[in-house]
Design a protein around this motif. Sequence first.
Motif, PDB file in Angstrom:
ATOM      1  N   ARG A 101       0.811  -1.221   0.000  1.00  9.38           N
ATOM      2  CA  ARG A 101       0.000   0.000   0.000  1.00  9.38           C
ATOM      3  C   ARG A 101       0.843   1.269   0.000  1.00  9.38           C
ATOM      4  O   ARG A 101       0.301   2.374  -0.147  1.00  9.38           O
ATOM      5  CB  ARG A 101      -0.920   0.004   1.226  1.00  9.38           C
ATOM      6  N   VAL A 102       2.148   1.127   0.166  1.00  6.47           N
ATOM      7  CA  VAL A 102       3.023   2.304   0.179  1.00  6.47           C
ATOM      8  C   VAL A 102       2.992   2.969  -1.194  1.00  6.47           C
ATOM      9  O   VAL A 102       3.255   2.317  -2.206  1.00  6.47           O
ATOM     10  CB  VAL A 102       4.468   1.906   0.548  1.00  6.47           C
ATOM     11  N   PRO A 103       2.656   4.254  -1.259  1.00  5.97           N
ATOM     12  CA  PRO A 103       2.573   4.931  -2.562  1.00  5.97           C
ATOM     13  C   PRO A 103       3.928   4.986  -3.264  1.00  5.97           C
ATOM     14  O   PRO A 103       4.973   5.067  -2.622  1.00  5.97           O
ATOM     15  CB  PRO A 103       2.091   6.346  -2.199  1.00  5.97           C
ATOM     16  N   ASP A 104       3.870   4.939  -4.572  1.00  6.14           N
ATOM     17  CA  ASP A 104       5.085   5.055  -5.381  1.00  6.14           C
ATOM     18  C   ASP A 104       5.251   6.522  -5.764  1.00  6.14           C
ATOM     19  O   ASP A 104       4.912   6.944  -6.868  1.00  6.14           O
ATOM     20  CB  ASP A 104       4.981   4.168  -6.620  1.00  6.14           C
ATOM     21  N   ARG A 105       5.766   7.296  -4.827  1.00  7.86           N
ATOM     22  CA  ARG A 105       5.932   8.730  -5.042  1.00  7.86           C
ATOM     23  C   ARG A 105       7.407   9.100  -4.971  1.00  7.86           C
ATOM     24  O   ARG A 105       8.162   8.524  -4.193  1.00  7.86           O
ATOM     25  CB  ARG A 105       5.172   9.540  -3.983  1.00  7.86           C
ATOM     26  N   THR A 106       7.784  10.060  -5.790  1.00  8.00           N
ATOM     27  CA  THR A 106       9.149  10.564  -5.749  1.00  8.00           C
ATOM     28  C   THR A 106       9.118  12.069  -5.539  1.00  8.00           C
ATOM     29  O   THR A 106       8.112  12.735  -5.809  1.00  8.00           O
ATOM     30  CB  THR A 106       9.914  10.243  -7.042  1.00  8.00           C
ATOM     31  N   VAL A 107      10.231  12.578  -5.061  1.00 12.11           N
ATOM     32  CA  VAL A 107      10.346  14.004  -4.785  1.00 12.11           C
ATOM     33  C   VAL A 107      11.757  14.443  -5.143  1.00 12.11           C
ATOM     34  O   VAL A 107      12.710  13.662  -5.018  1.00 12.11           O
ATOM     35  CB  VAL A 107      10.032  14.298  -3.300  1.00 12.11           C
ATOM     36  N   ALA A 108      11.874  15.665  -5.626  1.00 15.42           N
ATOM     37  CA  ALA A 108      13.196  16.184  -5.960  1.00 15.42           C
ATOM     38  C   ALA A 108      13.988  16.441  -4.689  1.00 15.42           C
ATOM     39  O   ALA A 108      13.426  16.693  -3.619  1.00 15.42           O
ATOM     40  CB  ALA A 108      13.078  17.470  -6.781  1.00 15.42           C
TER      41      ALA A 108
END
Length: 209
Positions: free
Chosen positions: A78-85
């Motif tokens: 369930r952990v979102p697949d998000r990225t951040v600079a």
Amino acid sequence: MRGLLVFDPALVHAIDAATPGTQRTTALLAARRACEAAGLTDLDWIAAGLTALAEGRPLPSPLDDPAQAWRALEADPRVPDRTVAQAVPPKRPPFQPPAHSDTHTPMPKPASLLRITGPAAALVKPPDRAAPPTPQPGEATPHTMRVTFGELDSSLRMSQPHMALPALLGAAEADPLQAALDAVYAAVTAYGEDYQTLLQEIRSACQEL
């Protein structure tokens, strides 16, 4: 402390001067905002950790063991697949030398080297400043390390959930000051290029508490 210091020195001093209660509240706020930004608050074990922090209780399993916490983050689908600079600290103004003055302090002259004359001069070799020292028998061979410093790459994308989890773990530190500094710095990395929004809220909260 050094990590957050390059982003906002004034905030570091404000947190340092705050009461332990304010430091705890700051740590909780940073942890909560980091988890919200990364989309982790819908996970039951993350929500349980935030609730424990708010109630002043130790972190529950698996958050009570950092190794287990990281494994849980990797295993939970369930952990979102998000990225951040990558968060890049603001540039400091260049160093300005003091204004020119007509009064000059004379610089000391370097001490003159002892000159050897006569037959002994042929037996004495001047030291070679560029050559490394010769290792003696039984001694380790000396090595030279060169470190190059450069600007952070703001285009580098990081996993936002992985940046946010340390904020939750850091907020549970036994020392309130350390908890606040660790949680806020981790939240800065979780916010990435938008970290100024977070720091503005943290500054306002410190002033109101």
